[in-house]
Design a protein around this motif. Sequence first.
Motif, short mmCIF file in Angstrom:
data_model
loop_
_atom_site.label_atom_id
_atom_site.label_comp_id
_atom_site.label_asym_id
_atom_site.label_seq_id
_atom_site.Cartn_x
_atom_site.Cartn_y
_atom_site.Cartn_z
N HIS A 47 15.08 -12.18 -0.20
CA HIS A 47 14.67 -10.75 0.02
C HIS A 47 15.63 -9.80 -0.38
CE1 HIS A 47 11.99 -8.34 3.26
NE2 HIS A 47 12.02 -7.76 2.26
N ASN A 48 16.88 -9.94 0.00
CA ASN A 48 17.92 -9.15 -0.27
C ASN A 48 17.99 -9.23 -1.95
OD1 ASN A 48 18.77 -8.69 2.17
ND2 ASN A 48 20.27 -10.31 2.04
N VAL A 49 17.83 -10.13 -2.74
CA VAL A 49 17.72 -10.26 -4.21
C VAL A 49 16.51 -8.97 -4.59
CG1 VAL A 49 17.39 -11.52 -6.04
CG2 VAL A 49 18.80 -12.19 -4.63
N LEU A 50 15.19 -9.27 -4.17
CA LEU A 50 14.32 -8.65 -4.41
C LEU A 50 14.64 -7.12 -4.20
CD1 LEU A 50 11.36 -10.90 -3.41
CD2 LEU A 50 12.09 -10.34 -5.72
N LEU A 51 15.10 -6.84 -2.85
CA LEU A 51 15.44 -5.66 -2.74
C LEU A 51 16.43 -4.95 -3.76
CD1 LEU A 51 15.46 -5.53 1.30
CD2 LEU A 51 13.66 -4.34 -0.02
N THR A 52 17.36 -5.64 -4.11
CA THR A 52 18.09 -5.12 -4.98
C THR A 52 17.65 -4.72 -6.50
OG1 THR A 52 20.15 -6.30 -4.09
CG2 THR A 52 20.43 -5.60 -6.29
N ILE A 53 16.89 -5.85 -6.96
CA ILE A 53 15.92 -5.46 -7.93
C ILE A 53 15.07 -4.29 -7.85
CG2 ILE A 53 14.13 -6.21 -9.68
CD1 ILE A 53 15.39 -9.36 -8.92
N LYS A 54 14.61 -4.07 -6.75
CA LYS A 54 13.66 -2.80 -6.60
C LYS A 54 14.40 -1.68 -6.73
CE LYS A 54 11.12 -0.59 -2.85
NZ LYS A 54 10.87 -0.57 -1.28
N ASP A 55 15.72 -1.74 -6.03
CA ASP A 55 16.37 -0.48 -5.93
C ASP A 55 17.08 -0.14 -7.44
OD1 ASP A 55 16.30 -0.12 -3.40
OD2 ASP A 55 18.17 -0.94 -2.87
N ARG A 56 17.37 -1.16 -8.16
CA ARG A 56 17.75 -0.83 -9.57
C ARG A 56 16.47 -0.46 -10.61
NH1 ARG A 56 21.57 -6.29 -10.43
NH2 ARG A 56 23.16 -5.46 -9.11
N LEU A 57 15.25 -0.86 -10.50
CA LEU A 57 14.15 -0.50 -10.91
C LEU A 57 13.86 0.94 -10.65
CD1 LEU A 57 11.61 -3.54 -10.51
CD2 LEU A 57 12.74 -2.72 -12.72
N SER A 58 13.90 1.42 -9.43
CA SER A 58 13.76 2.74 -8.80
C SER A 58 14.78 3.78 -9.49
CB SER A 58 13.82 2.73 -7.30
OG SER A 58 12.72 2.08 -6.85
N THR A 59 16.07 3.28 -9.45
CA THR A 59 16.98 3.81 -10.33
C THR A 59 16.63 4.23 -11.57
OG1 THR A 59 18.74 3.33 -8.76
CG2 THR A 59 19.44 4.19 -10.63
N GLN A 60 16.52 3.17 -12.39
CA GLN A 60 16.05 3.21 -13.72
C GLN A 60 14.95 4.34 -13.97
OE1 GLN A 60 17.68 2.16 -16.51
NE2 GLN A 60 19.05 1.37 -15.14
N LEU A 61 13.99 4.04 -13.21
CA LEU A 61 12.56 5.18 -13.42
C LEU A 61 13.12 6.60 -13.08
CD1 LEU A 61 9.70 3.33 -11.71
CD2 LEU A 61 10.14 3.81 -14.19
N ASP A 62 13.93 6.64 -11.93
CA ASP A 62 14.54 8.04 -11.66
C ASP A 62 15.24 8.66 -12.92
OD1 ASP A 62 13.15 8.05 -9.44
OD2 ASP A 62 15.36 7.41 -8.15
N LYS A 63 15.98 7.90 -13.50
CA LYS A 63 16.80 8.16 -14.71
C LYS A 63 15.80 8.72 -15.76
CE LYS A 63 21.06 5.51 -14.11
NZ LYS A 63 21.94 4.40 -14.70
N LYS A 64 14.84 8.02 -16.07
CA LYS A 64 13.80 8.26 -17.20
C LYS A 64 13.20 9.59 -16.84
CE LYS A 64 10.23 6.18 -19.70
NZ LYS A 64 8.73 6.67 -19.68
N SER A 65 12.59 9.79 -15.55
CA SER A 65 11.81 11.02 -15.19
C SER A 65 13.08 12.06 -15.31
CB SER A 65 11.41 10.79 -13.86
OG SER A 65 12.39 10.76 -12.80
N ASP A 66 14.38 11.90 -15.20
CA ASP A 66 15.26 13.17 -15.20
C ASP A 66 15.36 13.40 -16.88
OD1 ASP A 66 15.56 13.24 -12.49
OD2 ASP A 66 17.52 11.93 -12.60
N HIS A 67 15.15 12.70 -17.52
CA HIS A 67 15.24 12.83 -18.96
C HIS A 67 14.02 13.50 -19.51
CE1 HIS A 67 18.80 10.44 -18.22
NE2 HIS A 67 19.21 10.69 -19.39
N GLU A 68 13.04 13.35 -19.02
CA GLU A 68 11.61 14.00 -19.58
C GLU A 68 11.68 15.56 -19.38
OE1 GLU A 68 8.61 11.54 -17.70
OE2 GLU A 68 9.16 9.96 -18.79
#
Length: 163
Positions: free
Chosen positions: A142-163
């Motif tokens: 569960h902790n690993v999946l939450l870490t991956i989820k957070d990293r995915l969210s961060t990457q998506l946030d960065k992408k939407s900031d550049h659009e």
Amino acid sequence: MSASLRDILRSAPREGGQKLGLTICEVSKIWRQLIDLRLMHLGVSNARWTVLLALNDFEKPVSQKVLAEYIGIEGPTLVRMLDRLESDGLVRRKPSKKDRRVKLVELCKKTDELLDSMLSVAIGVQKELIQGIPEQDLVTCHNVLLTIKDRLSTQLDKKSDHE
């Protein structure tokens, strides 16, 4: 993709980080299919249950736009789902007092018993699936999946900031 890269991917074992994304996708898909199957007797699909559960999480009327973003689906897809849920008497849409163009969605009282039944099914499925797996393994997973989820969210946030 080159043939040699495809061969490497095809022959990679499923262990550690190898093909982890593929495994997560497969588990998610099969889990949703099982939930669909188990909810069938209630006349509810995984998609409908997702909308109802999200509305329950909000605990107050919420705009269709916010609801769609929360669930991670497109607005038109949500509208069709809400049309069916509303015709079944499970949700109600009403115009916002602040902005009449905005539709607020809320659960109808009739949904309480259905939500309890759906949650009971989902909890039962989860118990079946994790039975016999040591608690510490589940905590780590569960902790690993939450870490991956957070990293995915961060990457998506960065992408939407550049659009």
